[in-house]
Design an enzyme around this catalytic site. Structure first.
Site, mmCIF file in Angstrom:
data_model
loop_
_atom_site.group_PDB
_atom_site.id
_atom_site.type_symbol
_atom_site.label_atom_id
_atom_site.label_comp_id
_atom_site.label_asym_id
_atom_site.label_seq_id
_atom_site.Cartn_x
_atom_site.Cartn_y
_atom_site.Cartn_z
ATOM 1 N N LYS A 198 0.860 -1.173 0.000
ATOM 2 C CA LYS A 198 0.000 0.000 0.000
ATOM 3 C C LYS A 198 0.901 1.229 0.000
ATOM 4 O O LYS A 198 1.675 1.448 0.932
ATOM 5 C CB LYS A 198 -0.909 -0.002 1.232
ATOM 6 C CG LYS A 198 -1.763 1.252 1.306
ATOM 7 C CD LYS A 198 -2.807 1.153 2.382
ATOM 8 C CE LYS A 198 -3.617 2.434 2.439
ATOM 9 N NZ LYS A 198 -4.668 2.370 3.458
ATOM 10 N N LYS A 251 -2.048 -1.528 -3.938
ATOM 11 C CA LYS A 251 -2.900 -0.346 -3.910
ATOM 12 C C LYS A 251 -2.055 0.915 -3.973
ATOM 13 O O LYS A 251 -1.106 1.000 -3.201
ATOM 14 C CB LYS A 251 -3.715 -0.380 -2.614
ATOM 15 C CG LYS A 251 -4.536 0.851 -2.347
ATOM 16 C CD LYS A 251 -5.203 0.728 -1.004
ATOM 17 C CE LYS A 251 -5.944 2.009 -0.696
ATOM 18 N NZ LYS A 251 -6.524 2.012 0.609
HETATM 19 C C1 PBG Z 1 -7.333 3.685 5.241
HETATM 20 C C2 PBG Z 1 -7.688 3.468 3.827
HETATM 21 C C3 PBG Z 1 -7.478 4.401 2.809
HETATM 22 C C4 PBG Z 1 -8.041 3.870 1.653
HETATM 23 C C5 PBG Z 1 -8.561 2.606 1.990
HETATM 24 N N1 PBG Z 1 -8.308 2.360 3.350
HETATM 25 C C6 PBG Z 1 -6.909 5.767 2.833
HETATM 26 C C7 PBG Z 1 -5.592 5.998 3.406
HETATM 27 O O1 PBG Z 1 -4.779 5.092 3.578
HETATM 28 O O2 PBG Z 1 -5.339 7.154 3.739
HETATM 29 C C8 PBG Z 1 -8.065 4.587 0.351
HETATM 30 C C9 PBG Z 1 -9.015 4.107 -0.649
HETATM 31 C C10 PBG Z 1 -9.274 5.021 -1.760
HETATM 32 O O3 PBG Z 1 -8.624 6.069 -1.954
HETATM 33 O O4 PBG Z 1 -10.184 4.697 -2.527
HETATM 34 N N2 PBG Z 1 -6.709 2.755 5.962
#
Ligand code: PBG
Length: 325
Positions: A198, A251
């Site tokens: 991520k 992601k």
């Molecule tokens: C938070 C989380 C995020 C997303 C999914 N879970 C945002 C972040 O890490 O700040 C982002 C998903 C998206 O942008 O569609 N744990």
């Protein structure tokens, strides 16, 4: 007409729609799509300004939308809560409240649409008054202190009926810790979909707007990955696999197709990719302005993610794409 004696003509395999369908290497089906849904405490549904086309659902609306998606062939949803400020604190305790919004949402969906797979997010950012995925201590995200809360959150979600637990927090060691906690509580059959790679991405902006979950101070670069790195993603994958992850995730998706392909080659675990809010909005906004054919652009973007090696895709286009497919 045929003046050249070309020995090889790849265009023969593209001549008709039927032949193209025969030789197609990558297929897209609704069963490969996972639909992220936002839920809030309010009974009424609110269209999201920061994510046009998406809605923050009340519990009834959530169940109706989940059932609609299921009828379109979607087999899984992932839930994200909008938590009121009054319920946020520096340790994110609301994350494991058994009477909280997420357990109520899981139960409501499971009751109305028992065949639908419910995936839940494990991370503290919607519950943490600091807006970070982990607990902040003196300006630092405290890894090991956070693990205990994540484990309680995961166990609570499993007790409420979640099928798959998806830790998105990027704390070290959380997959192993959550696996142990789930097993100790009797949830051997609840799977873990780890957000393995991520990245600290600018493309999450609209999502944080939708949940009011942006960090109050600093950014997420000490736990989410540097967009410049791929070897590090492979290292994270090896760790998650050894800690007992059942599925891995990359992601965002579109700007990270090489990471998807790299992980596909490095592991035999099922691989997911998350087409995040900013990726959704880029296509959506261009289509709304009349600059892109939305259907064609969406299906092409999803096909590209599948071709890179993702078995399943989390996408805000899930229901719409399922309708098109
Ligand atoms: C938070 C989380 C995020 C997303 C999914 N879970 C945002 C972040 O890490 O700040 C982002 C998903 C998206 O942008 O569609 N744990």
């Amino acid at each position: 007409m045929n003046e050249y004696e070309l020995p090889i003509r790849p265009r023969r395999n593209r001549r008709t729609a039927a032949i193209r369908a025969l030789v197609r290497e990558t297929r897209l089906s609704p069963a490969q799509l996972i639909y992220p849904l936002f839920v809030h405490e309010d009974a009424k549904d609110t269209p999201l300004d920061s994510l046009p086309g998406q809605t923050r659902w009340g519990l009834d609306g959530l169940v109706t939308e989940a059932a609609r998606a299921n009828r379109l062939g979607i087999h899984a949803v992932v839930l994200f809560p909008k938590v009121p400020d009054g319920k946020k604190n520096p340790t994110g305790n609301e994350a494991f409240n058994p009477d909280g919004l997420i357990p109520r949402a899981i139960k409501a969906i499971k009751q109305a649409v028992p065949g639908l797979t419910v995936i839940t997010d494990v991370a503290l950012d919607p519950y943490n008054s600091d807006g970070h995925d982990g607990i902040v201590r003196e300006g630092v995200i405290a890894n090991d202190l956070t693990l205990g809360v994540l484990c309680q959150q995961a166990v609570m979600q499993a007790r409420a009926g979640a099928d798959i637990i998806a830790p998105s927090d990027m704390m070290d060691g959380r997959v192993g810790a959550i696996r142990d906690a789930l097993d100790d509580d009797g949830h051997q059959d609840v799977a873990i979909l780890s957000y393995t790679a991520k990245y600290a991405s600018a493309f999450y902006g609209p999502f944080r707007g939708a949940l009011d979950s942006a960090p109050k101070a600093g950014d997420k670069q000490t736990y989410q990955m540097d967009p410049a790195n791929i070897r590090e993603a492979l290292r994270e994958a090896m760790l998650d696999e050894s800690e007992g992850a059942d599925m891995l995730m990359v992601k965002p998706a579109g700007p990270y197709l090489d990471v998807i392909a790299g992980l596909r080659a490095a592991t035999d675990l099922p691989l997911a990719a998350y087409q995040v809010s900013g990726e959704y909005l880029m296509i959506r906004a261009a289509a709304q302005s009349g600059w892109l054919d939305e259907r064609a652009a969406v299906l092409e973007s999803l096909t590209g993610i599948r071709r890179a090696g993702a078995d399943m895709i989390l996408t805000y286009f899930a229901a719409q794409a399922a309708e098109w497919l």
